[in-house]
Design an enzyme around this catalytic site. Structure first.
Site, short mmCIF file in Angstrom:
data_model
loop_
_atom_site.label_atom_id
_atom_site.label_comp_id
_atom_site.label_asym_id
_atom_site.label_seq_id
_atom_site.Cartn_x
_atom_site.Cartn_y
_atom_site.Cartn_z
N PHE A 122 -85.37 -1.85 -10.44
CA PHE A 122 -85.55 -2.81 -11.52
C PHE A 122 -84.73 -2.43 -12.76
O PHE A 122 -83.97 -3.24 -13.28
CB PHE A 122 -87.05 -2.87 -11.87
CG PHE A 122 -87.40 -3.82 -12.99
CD1 PHE A 122 -86.93 -5.12 -13.00
CD2 PHE A 122 -88.24 -3.41 -14.02
CE1 PHE A 122 -87.25 -6.00 -14.03
CE2 PHE A 122 -88.58 -4.27 -15.04
CZ PHE A 122 -88.09 -5.56 -15.05
N VAL A 123 -84.85 -1.19 -13.19
CA VAL A 123 -84.09 -0.72 -14.37
C VAL A 123 -82.66 -0.40 -13.97
O VAL A 123 -81.70 -0.77 -14.68
CB VAL A 123 -84.77 0.50 -15.00
CG1 VAL A 123 -83.95 1.01 -16.18
CG2 VAL A 123 -86.18 0.16 -15.47
N VAL A 160 -76.56 6.07 -3.86
CA VAL A 160 -77.50 5.20 -3.14
C VAL A 160 -77.81 5.76 -1.76
O VAL A 160 -77.04 6.54 -1.20
CB VAL A 160 -76.94 3.77 -3.00
CG1 VAL A 160 -76.77 3.11 -4.36
CG2 VAL A 160 -75.59 3.79 -2.25
N ARG A 161 -78.95 5.33 -1.22
CA ARG A 161 -79.31 5.74 0.14
C ARG A 161 -78.54 4.91 1.17
O ARG A 161 -78.25 5.39 2.26
CB ARG A 161 -80.81 5.57 0.36
CG ARG A 161 -81.64 6.57 -0.43
CD ARG A 161 -83.11 6.40 -0.16
NE ARG A 161 -83.91 7.39 -0.85
CZ ARG A 161 -85.23 7.45 -0.81
NH1 ARG A 161 -85.91 6.56 -0.09
NH2 ARG A 161 -85.88 8.39 -1.46
N ALA A 168 -71.63 -4.04 -7.15
CA ALA A 168 -71.15 -4.37 -8.49
C ALA A 168 -69.66 -4.07 -8.62
O ALA A 168 -69.17 -3.05 -8.12
CB ALA A 168 -71.94 -3.56 -9.53
N SER A 213 -91.94 9.03 -17.83
CA SER A 213 -92.95 7.99 -18.03
C SER A 213 -93.88 8.38 -19.16
O SER A 213 -94.17 9.57 -19.37
CB SER A 213 -93.76 7.80 -16.74
OG SER A 213 -94.90 6.99 -16.97
N TYR A 261 -98.83 10.67 -10.17
CA TYR A 261 -97.52 10.24 -10.65
C TYR A 261 -97.20 10.89 -11.99
O TYR A 261 -96.13 11.49 -12.18
CB TYR A 261 -97.49 8.72 -10.76
CG TYR A 261 -96.22 8.16 -11.38
CD1 TYR A 261 -95.02 8.15 -10.68
CD2 TYR A 261 -96.24 7.63 -12.67
CE1 TYR A 261 -93.87 7.63 -11.24
CE2 TYR A 261 -95.09 7.10 -13.24
CZ TYR A 261 -93.91 7.10 -12.53
OH TYR A 261 -92.77 6.59 -13.09
N LYS A 267 -94.30 13.77 -12.93
CA LYS A 267 -93.28 13.56 -13.95
C LYS A 267 -93.31 14.68 -14.99
O LYS A 267 -92.26 15.16 -15.45
CB LYS A 267 -93.48 12.20 -14.62
CG LYS A 267 -93.07 11.00 -13.76
CD LYS A 267 -91.57 10.93 -13.57
CE LYS A 267 -91.11 9.60 -12.98
NZ LYS A 267 -89.65 9.50 -12.86
N GLY A 301 -102.66 -22.24 -14.59
CA GLY A 301 -103.70 -22.67 -15.51
C GLY A 301 -105.04 -22.03 -15.26
O GLY A 301 -106.09 -22.60 -15.61
#
Length: 322
Positions: A13-14, A34-35, A42, A118, A144, A148, A193
């Site tokens: 995502f980032v 990358v794997r 890109a 994080s 997690y 970190k 809604g």
């Protein structure tokens, strides 16, 4: 002379947004570790395939000539972990693989290592008006966050031994075009809604737009004062859950239908349903102070909360029409 920049987690995502931003920057040569090669690569980015970070060494071609590493790849936080020993699983990737990459990078000649950590290293919750700062004693709660924190400590020790310029970035909840999980669920509820029982929630939470986080990471790539520092990063504008839903509803052109249910009742109901952690995220406060980021680096968020929410909502709406 161009700086040689290596990005891990470039398909995430980032990371994918960071790569997009780097495509327009002429001061860097960019390599993505990358794997496996992405379906769409890109333009102008050199892709290096490494299936397992545990196998990286100083002689790995992926590290040849690299000046700065931006390490985004990690075992991410999951709500319902099926590992028999979640902490060990997080440690193996977030500590072991991170340290292996950093050791190999500095041995290969890299000067700076940016570790995207994080806010969970700080903890899970703050009192309103008492935000976390970088000087607070870490208090991670889940595997997690613990992993970190341990990775941060190991990188600082490596920096002391080798002179590698370690920069630690602790984002809060990141949102933006393509966001998943709870944020995407909120948009789905709003568009349908669905009446939401958060009208009485007066908490305060810090968020960071994808554009702001990427801007901050890019600042850390080159700013001399970022070396050997830890930073918290956010939009600098905190909101309650109720305010967030109202503003996100405006961005979606689907006004939030909020019902004022007492917080204690929400927490009780969520606990009985086995969703106590989710109720903490929706009802509890988590604020960070970005004064250090502003003053030491001269950085400021490049987009407002409204702009970030608008971009997130527009992307979500466009996906619904495809």
């Amino acid at each position: 002379m161009k700086a040689q920049l290596l990005v891990t987690g470039s398909s995430g995502f980032v990371g994918s947004h960071l790569i997009q931003q780097l495509m327009g920057r002429t001061e860097y040569d960019v390599r993505a570790l990358v794997r496996r090669l992405p379906d769409v690569m890109a333009t102008g980015v050199d892709y290096a395939v490494l299936p397992d970070f545990s196998t990286v060494t100083a002689e790995s071609p992926s590290l040849l000539g690299i000046d700065v590493v931006v390490h985004l790849a990690s075992r991410v936080h999951v709500m319902n972990d099926t590992e028999s020993d979640p902490l060990e699983a997080f440690r193996r990737v977030n500590v072991g693989h991170t340290l292996q990459l950093a050791r190999s990078a500095v041995a290969a000649g890299a000067k700076r290592f940016i570790f995207v950590s994080s806010v969970k290293v700080n903890g899970e919750q703050t009192a309103i008006g008492k935000p976390y700062t970088e000087t607070d004693i870490p208090s991670p709660v889940d595997p997690y966050g613990i992993s970190k924190m341990e990775a941060e400590d190991a990188l600082r020790e490596l920096a002391a031994q080798t002179g590698l310029e370690v920069v630690i970035v602790r984002p809060v909840l990141v949102y933006g075009p393509g966001v998943k999980a709870n944020f995407a669920n909120m948009m789905k509820w709003l568009k349908k809604g669905v009446p939401l029982p958060f009208g009485a929630i007066g908490n305060q939470r810090s968020l960071v737009a994808l554009d702001n986080l990427v801007s901050f990471i890019l600042t850390c790539v080159s700013h001399p004062a970022a070396a050997h520092q830890t930073f918290l990063v956010s939009d600098g504008e905190d909101v309650s859950t109720a305010q967030l839903l109202i503003r996100l509803g405006e961005s979606l052109s689907s006004p939030a239908r909020l019902i004022s249910v007492p917080e204690w009742l929400l927490v009780l109901g969520a606990t009985l349903l086995g969703r106590k952690a989710l109720s903490q995220r929706l009802c509890g406060s988590l604020q960070v102070d970005i004064t250090k980021s502003r003053q030491l680096l001269g950085w400021a968020p490049i987009v407002t909360l409204k702009t970030g929410l608008d971009a997130t909502a527009q992307h979500y709406l466009s996906e619904q029409t495809q």
